[in-house]
Write an enzyme that holds these catalytic residues in place. Structure first.
Site, mmCIF file in Angstrom:
data_model
loop_
_atom_site.group_PDB
_atom_site.id
_atom_site.type_symbol
_atom_site.label_atom_id
_atom_site.label_comp_id
_atom_site.label_asym_id
_atom_site.label_seq_id
_atom_site.Cartn_x
_atom_site.Cartn_y
_atom_site.Cartn_z
ATOM 1 N N GLY A 25 45.346 22.259 -49.342
ATOM 2 C CA GLY A 25 44.319 22.250 -50.393
ATOM 3 C C GLY A 25 43.226 21.866 -50.061
ATOM 4 N N LYS B 215 41.656 25.993 -51.519
ATOM 5 C CA LYS B 215 40.346 26.052 -52.631
ATOM 6 C C LYS B 215 39.712 27.377 -52.519
ATOM 7 C CE LYS B 215 39.817 22.158 -54.929
ATOM 8 N NZ LYS B 215 41.220 21.521 -54.961
ATOM 9 N N ASP C 142 37.891 18.426 -44.377
ATOM 10 C CA ASP C 142 37.187 19.661 -44.752
ATOM 11 C C ASP C 142 35.513 19.099 -45.149
ATOM 12 O OD1 ASP C 142 37.988 18.226 -47.050
ATOM 13 O OD2 ASP C 142 38.521 20.119 -48.240
ATOM 14 N N TRP D 142 48.880 12.614 -53.650
ATOM 15 C CA TRP D 142 48.060 13.709 -53.025
ATOM 16 C C TRP D 142 47.148 13.129 -51.972
ATOM 17 C CZ3 TRP D 142 46.122 19.032 -54.955
ATOM 18 C CH2 TRP D 142 45.250 19.438 -54.251
ATOM 19 N N ASP D 143 47.740 12.978 -50.693
ATOM 20 C CA ASP D 143 47.060 12.184 -49.874
ATOM 21 C C ASP D 143 46.174 12.766 -49.100
ATOM 22 O OD1 ASP D 143 46.477 9.915 -48.387
ATOM 23 O OD2 ASP D 143 48.431 9.183 -48.207
ATOM 24 N N ASN D 144 44.868 12.419 -49.157
ATOM 25 C CA ASN D 144 43.744 13.159 -48.339
ATOM 26 C C ASN D 144 43.575 12.461 -47.219
ATOM 27 O OD1 ASN D 144 43.075 15.489 -49.946
ATOM 28 N ND2 ASN D 144 42.154 14.054 -51.363
ATOM 29 N N TYR E 178 41.647 12.212 -60.806
ATOM 30 C CA TYR E 178 42.799 12.185 -60.035
ATOM 31 C C TYR E 178 42.827 11.099 -59.022
ATOM 32 C CZ TYR E 178 39.499 14.814 -56.998
ATOM 33 O OH TYR E 178 38.392 14.868 -56.570
ATOM 34 N N ASP F 252 41.463 19.689 -60.735
ATOM 35 C CA ASP F 252 40.574 18.868 -59.883
ATOM 36 C C ASP F 252 39.380 19.410 -59.557
ATOM 37 O OD1 ASP F 252 42.274 20.613 -58.255
ATOM 38 O OD2 ASP F 252 41.347 19.433 -56.448
ATOM 39 N N ASP F 253 38.264 18.662 -59.426
ATOM 40 C CA ASP F 253 36.593 19.212 -58.875
ATOM 41 C C ASP F 253 36.295 20.355 -59.834
ATOM 42 O OD1 ASP F 253 37.233 17.248 -56.968
ATOM 43 O OD2 ASP F 253 37.078 18.762 -55.394
HETATM 44 C C1 GDL Z 1 39.185 16.586 -53.022
HETATM 45 C C2 GDL Z 1 39.847 18.138 -53.438
HETATM 46 C C3 GDL Z 1 40.350 18.600 -52.203
HETATM 47 C C4 GDL Z 1 39.709 18.321 -50.844
HETATM 48 C C5 GDL Z 1 39.407 17.020 -50.797
HETATM 49 C C6 GDL Z 1 38.864 16.362 -49.406
HETATM 50 C C7 GDL Z 1 41.721 16.640 -54.444
HETATM 51 C C8 GDL Z 1 42.513 16.686 -55.425
HETATM 52 N N1 GDL Z 1 40.690 17.764 -54.630
HETATM 53 O O1 GDL Z 1 38.881 16.074 -53.906
HETATM 54 O O2 GDL Z 1 40.723 19.861 -52.317
HETATM 55 O O3 GDL Z 1 40.221 18.758 -49.669
HETATM 56 O O4 GDL Z 1 39.042 16.245 -51.860
HETATM 57 O O5 GDL Z 1 37.693 16.874 -49.264
HETATM 58 O O6 GDL Z 1 41.774 15.925 -53.616
#
Ligand code: GDL
Length: 421
Positions: free
Chosen positions: A13, A44, A228, A221-223, A162, A120-121
């Site tokens: 994602g 994305k 990126d 949704w764990d970033n 989110y 999102d975004d």
């Molecule tokens: C975000 C984006 C995701 C991105 C991440 C880290 C969500 C829901 N959306 O906001 O696509 O990879 O930040 O940069 O997390």
């Protein structure tokens, strides 16, 4: 007592270059071995996922998606296709309502059964509740279509707010989140990234708070491992900052990880380890287990005297650790580097730098001469970067100099503005 996790897995994602079909297949193999059951397809920058969401995939891409969905299934991994229409979706236009179902139908025809809608975004409208209402209507429109089609599960939904830092004005007072909670079909799971987009810590209480508003447990949704937003870092450290009790406050955990695929092995292994953990589990021990499981990738085809050791790998992982933190070995290295920059003749610190560089060089050499070329290509920029900077520092120290050429570039210069002296 809440139910345990329904879903555990990976979100593709991130922004930037999507994974290749071969990389995704490799990921499904890892996931199957760790008991992960869900993969969300949401790159994305797949043109047809977001920017041109209305258009059907070209034939070649259709074949790729069809075979991915079936590969995932053969690994007992649920393949969920995410569509992100929010950039320019116009719910008031019948043409767009039709386009939404047309796109979903084009994917069900390929054998895709499970779907998500992501908002999102995207630009936020001043009337947030009205924006939420339209998203709910669009989502129900797709859900009704899927219900009539047959076998898939309910949709997954990513809101525009989110995480807590995106909730306006707060999680509990947000008209947007309140409307979702009241009106979104209770079967539909809602993503949440925690207090921040990339959350160093997520408390169980913060999840209970958002669950009360959304009237359902959020789907995490764990970033944590996402990379990126930086070209200088990867995340190879243990899954941390999430207490074990978090697992009963969410319906599932899906990780959106590092952009290069191969370096995701240790982090994702640690996530799976966390999901299955018993009391007494620690992130540090989990990180060690994950690195030990990864070590054979570095030792294959190496003569014993050159083989990468667990300590070499731990050193590299500490350098590319988790967001907002480096690991203990990297902290000691940095302390030694600061000392050498001030006092070029400080022998003990120079020895620390030399030892650090040896760890890096051994890992780099093993990859250069080993069979996993993708892993080499993914890690090379990061290993070369630190090795080169250490060499530069050591050469200056040897010559007794305390100044050296600055090669960091603008991004590095900007980053240093926030770095405590
Ligand atoms: C975000 C984006 C995701 C991105 C991440 C880290 C969500 C829901 N959306 O906001 O696509 O990879 O930040 O940069 O997390």
């Amino acid at each position: 007592m809440n139910e345990p996790l329904n879903s555990l897995g990976v979100i593709e994602g991130f922004y930037g270059r999507p994974w290749t079909p071969a990389q995704r297949r490799r990921l499904y193999g890892w996931m199957a071995s760790w008991g992960m059951n869900t993969y969300l397809y949401a790159p994305k920058d797949d043109l047809w996922h977001r920017a041109r969401w209305r258009d059907p995939y070209p034939l070649r891409e259709q074949e790729v998606l069809a075979s991915l969905a079936s590969d995932a299934r053969s690994h007992s991994v649920r393949f969920v296709y995410a569509l992100a229409p929010g950039l320019d979706f116009d719910w008031g236009a019948p043409r767009d309502q039709k386009a939404l179902l047309g796109k979903v139908a084009s994917l069900t025809a390929l054998g895709v059964r499970d779907f998500a809608l992501l908002f999102d975004d995207i630009p936020c409208r001043p009337d947030r509740a009205a924006q939420a209402k339209e998203q709910v209507q669009a989502t129900h429109h797709v859900q009704r279509f899927l219900d009539a089609q047959g076998p898939g599960g309910p949709l997954l939904f990513c809101p525009t707010e989110y995480c807590a830092e995106r909730a306006v004005p707060t999680v509990t007072a947000s008209p947007y989140l309140k409307l979702l909670g009241e009106q979104l079909d209770p079967r539909i799971e809602v993503f949440w990234t925690g207090p921040q987009v990339v959350s160093p810590q997520i408390s169980a209480e913060s999840l209970r708070e958002v669950a009360r508003v959304l009237r359902r447990r959020p789907l995490l949704w764990d970033n944590y491992y996402a990379s990126d937003y930086t070209s200088r870092r990867l995340h190879l450290g243990p899954y941390g900052g999430r207490p074990l009790e978090l697992r009963t406050e969410v319906s599932g955990i899906l990780c959106n990880p590092n952009t290069p695929l191969e370096p995701n092995f240790p982090g994702l292994a640690s996530v799976a380890d966390y999901a299955a953990a018993s009391p007494g589990w620690t992130a540090e021990a989990s990180g060690e287990r994950a690195l030990n499981a990864w070590l054979p990738e570095f030792t294959a085809h190496q003569p014993a005297e050159l083989a990468v050791t667990a300590e070499d790998l731990a050193f590299v992982a500490d350098t590319l650790y988790v967001p907002h933190r480096t690991g203990p070995r990297a902290i000691r290295l940095l302390e030694a580097a600061r000392r050498v920059a001030d006092e070029p003749r400080h022998q003990a610190s120079r020895t620390v730098l030399l030892a650090g560089r040896r760890h890096f060089r051994r890992v780099l050499h093993a990859l250069e001469t080993g069979p996993n070329r993708d892993l080499l290509y993914d890690l090379h920029p990061f290993l070369a970067d630190v090795t080169e900077e250490l060499t530069r520092l050591l050469a200056a120290a040897k010559a007794g100099r305390t100044t050296f050429p600055y090669r960091g570039g603008l991004a590095d210069g900007l980053l240093r503005l926030g770095w405590p002296e």
